[in-house]
Design a protein around this motif. Structure first.
Motif, short mmCIF file in Angstrom:
data_model
loop_
_atom_site.label_atom_id
_atom_site.label_comp_id
_atom_site.label_asym_id
_atom_site.label_seq_id
_atom_site.Cartn_x
_atom_site.Cartn_y
_atom_site.Cartn_z
N MET A 1 -73.84 -22.33 86.84
CA MET A 1 -72.87 -22.90 88.44
C MET A 1 -71.62 -22.45 87.43
O MET A 1 -70.22 -21.93 87.92
N ILE A 2 -71.11 -22.97 86.36
CA ILE A 2 -69.98 -23.20 84.93
C ILE A 2 -69.72 -22.20 84.64
O ILE A 2 -68.35 -21.48 84.51
N ALA A 3 -71.15 -21.23 84.32
CA ALA A 3 -70.65 -20.40 83.32
C ALA A 3 -70.20 -19.17 85.19
O ALA A 3 -69.34 -18.09 83.91
N LEU A 4 -70.78 -19.07 85.85
CA LEU A 4 -69.94 -18.23 86.73
C LEU A 4 -68.89 -18.53 87.69
O LEU A 4 -67.53 -17.51 87.28
N LEU A 5 -68.38 -19.83 87.45
CA LEU A 5 -67.86 -19.67 87.97
C LEU A 5 -66.28 -19.13 87.46
O LEU A 5 -64.73 -18.69 87.05
N THR A 6 -66.69 -20.03 85.55
CA THR A 6 -66.03 -19.37 84.43
C THR A 6 -65.68 -18.12 84.07
O THR A 6 -64.55 -17.32 84.60
N GLU A 7 -66.43 -16.65 84.59
CA GLU A 7 -66.81 -16.16 85.00
C GLU A 7 -65.68 -15.10 86.19
O GLU A 7 -64.66 -14.50 85.55
N ARG A 8 -65.90 -15.57 86.83
CA ARG A 8 -64.82 -15.04 88.12
C ARG A 8 -63.07 -15.78 87.91
O ARG A 8 -62.83 -15.41 88.48
N ARG A 9 -63.49 -16.98 87.34
CA ARG A 9 -62.03 -17.61 86.94
C ARG A 9 -61.77 -18.02 88.83
O ARG A 9 -60.28 -17.95 88.65
N LEU A 10 -62.46 -18.49 88.66
CA LEU A 10 -62.33 -19.68 89.85
C LEU A 10 -62.42 -21.08 89.35
O LEU A 10 -62.76 -21.94 88.62
N THR A 11 -61.98 -22.14 89.51
CA THR A 11 -61.78 -23.67 89.85
C THR A 11 -62.50 -24.39 90.87
O THR A 11 -62.30 -23.69 92.34
N VAL A 12 -62.89 -25.60 91.11
CA VAL A 12 -63.54 -26.05 92.11
C VAL A 12 -62.52 -27.88 91.76
O VAL A 12 -62.89 -28.32 91.41
N ALA A 13 -63.07 -28.19 92.89
CA ALA A 13 -62.73 -29.36 93.70
C ALA A 13 -63.59 -30.27 94.53
O ALA A 13 -64.13 -29.13 95.19
N VAL A 14 -63.88 -31.42 94.16
CA VAL A 14 -65.18 -31.91 95.15
C VAL A 14 -64.13 -33.34 95.87
O VAL A 14 -63.81 -34.40 95.17
N ALA A 15 -64.97 -33.05 97.09
CA ALA A 15 -64.57 -34.55 97.65
C ALA A 15 -66.37 -35.01 97.64
O ALA A 15 -66.91 -33.91 98.36
N GLU A 16 -66.03 -36.15 97.57
CA GLU A 16 -67.35 -37.33 98.58
C GLU A 16 -67.43 -38.37 98.93
O GLU A 16 -66.38 -38.82 98.25
N SER A 17 -68.20 -38.68 99.69
CA SER A 17 -68.62 -39.74 100.34
C SER A 17 -69.08 -40.54 99.58
O SER A 17 -69.96 -41.02 98.93
N LEU A 18 -71.11 -39.98 100.92
CA LEU A 18 -72.43 -40.49 100.02
C LEU A 18 -72.93 -40.12 99.07
O LEU A 18 -73.11 -40.91 98.78
N THR A 19 -72.47 -39.14 98.73
CA THR A 19 -72.74 -38.99 96.54
C THR A 19 -72.17 -39.94 96.43
O THR A 19 -72.43 -39.96 94.44
N GLY A 20 -70.84 -40.14 95.48
CA GLY A 20 -70.01 -41.45 95.13
C GLY A 20 -70.05 -40.92 93.62
O GLY A 20 -69.89 -41.65 93.31
N GLY A 21 -69.80 -39.47 93.45
CA GLY A 21 -69.43 -39.07 92.54
C GLY A 21 -70.09 -38.42 91.73
O GLY A 21 -70.50 -37.38 90.64
N LEU A 22 -71.89 -38.48 92.21
CA LEU A 22 -72.54 -37.88 91.97
C LEU A 22 -72.20 -36.36 91.45
O LEU A 22 -72.91 -35.38 90.43
N LEU A 23 -72.01 -36.05 92.60
CA LEU A 23 -71.65 -34.22 92.47
C LEU A 23 -70.97 -34.39 91.31
O LEU A 23 -71.42 -32.79 90.93
N VAL A 24 -69.26 -34.22 91.39
CA VAL A 24 -69.01 -34.02 90.31
C VAL A 24 -69.56 -33.86 88.73
O VAL A 24 -69.35 -33.96 87.84
N ALA A 25 -70.05 -35.45 88.81
CA ALA A 25 -71.36 -35.51 87.62
C ALA A 25 -71.65 -35.24 87.00
O ALA A 25 -71.81 -34.11 86.39
N GLU A 26 -72.69 -33.92 88.46
CA GLU A 26 -73.66 -32.98 88.02
C GLU A 26 -72.82 -32.33 87.68
O GLU A 26 -73.03 -31.26 86.56
N LEU A 27 -71.49 -31.54 87.95
CA LEU A 27 -70.95 -30.06 87.85
C LEU A 27 -70.14 -30.45 85.53
O LEU A 27 -70.84 -30.00 85.11
N ILE A 28 -69.67 -31.59 85.91
CA ILE A 28 -69.13 -31.62 84.61
C ILE A 28 -70.29 -31.77 83.83
O ILE A 28 -69.76 -32.01 82.05
N ARG A 29 -71.64 -32.64 83.82
CA ARG A 29 -71.94 -32.57 82.25
C ARG A 29 -73.08 -31.10 81.49
O ARG A 29 -72.54 -31.51 80.53
N ILE A 30 -72.16 -30.43 82.00
CA ILE A 30 -72.30 -28.47 81.57
C ILE A 30 -71.04 -28.57 80.99
O ILE A 30 -70.20 -28.99 80.73
#
Length: 155
Positions: A1-30
């Motif tokens: 996912m990170i490689a694909l975003l990097t290749e396409r020069r796209l940035t992502v921002a995350v808004a979480e409620s029930l996941t409480g930060g788990l989603l952005v944590a998974e993204l930045i794990r890479i």
């Protein structure tokens, strides 16, 4: 996912409620995520969905936080809230729903909405999940990443 975003020069921002930060944590794990992941907002309290992310207060009052339009507005709002040097994120990704242990605002446990905003294209996806609180939250992270991957592959 990170490689694909990097290749396409796209940035992502995350808004979480029930996941409480788990989603952005998974993204930045890479490794290399800092090139494309701008950050995340955990708007666990309903009032923050309005005051921080700009979700319509009337929508929240009428339907509560577990609604497809709330997910869409969270995804749109986080793009602007986490803008860097005046440039919004290319992609906003959001999660809102009920992980349990009990229902919320008339919505049963496992009802989840994912929001995705890629520039002007905004959508939401409803999930009906089974399992305990942790299983639901983990599945939401997985499904969010799948939704993002599908959208990127389609474009």
């Amino acid at each position: 996912m990170i490689a694909l975003l990097t290749e396409r020069r796209l940035t992502v921002a995350v808004a979480e409620s029930l996941t409480g930060g788990l989603l952005v944590a998974e993204l930045i794990r890479i490794p290399g995520a800092s090139a494309v992941v701008l950050g995340g907002v955990v708007a666990y309290n309903t009032a923050l969905k309005h005051s921080v992310l700009g979700v319509d207060a009337e929508l929240l009052a009428e339907h509560g936080p577990v609604h497809p339009d709330v997910a869409s507005q969270m995804a749109t709002g986080v793009r602007e809230v986490l803008a860097v040097d005046g440039r919004p994120a290319d992609i906003g990704l959001s999660t809102t729903g009920v992980a349990g242990p009990g229902p919320q605002d008339g919505q049963p446990v496992g009802t989840v909405f994912l929001g995705l905003a890629i520039r002007d294209d905004v959508s939401s996806l409803r999930l009906s999940l089974d399992g305990d609180r942790q299983a639901i939250r983990s599945r939401v992270v997985y499904e969010s990443l799948q939704q993002l991957k599908s959208a990127l592959n389609a474009s």
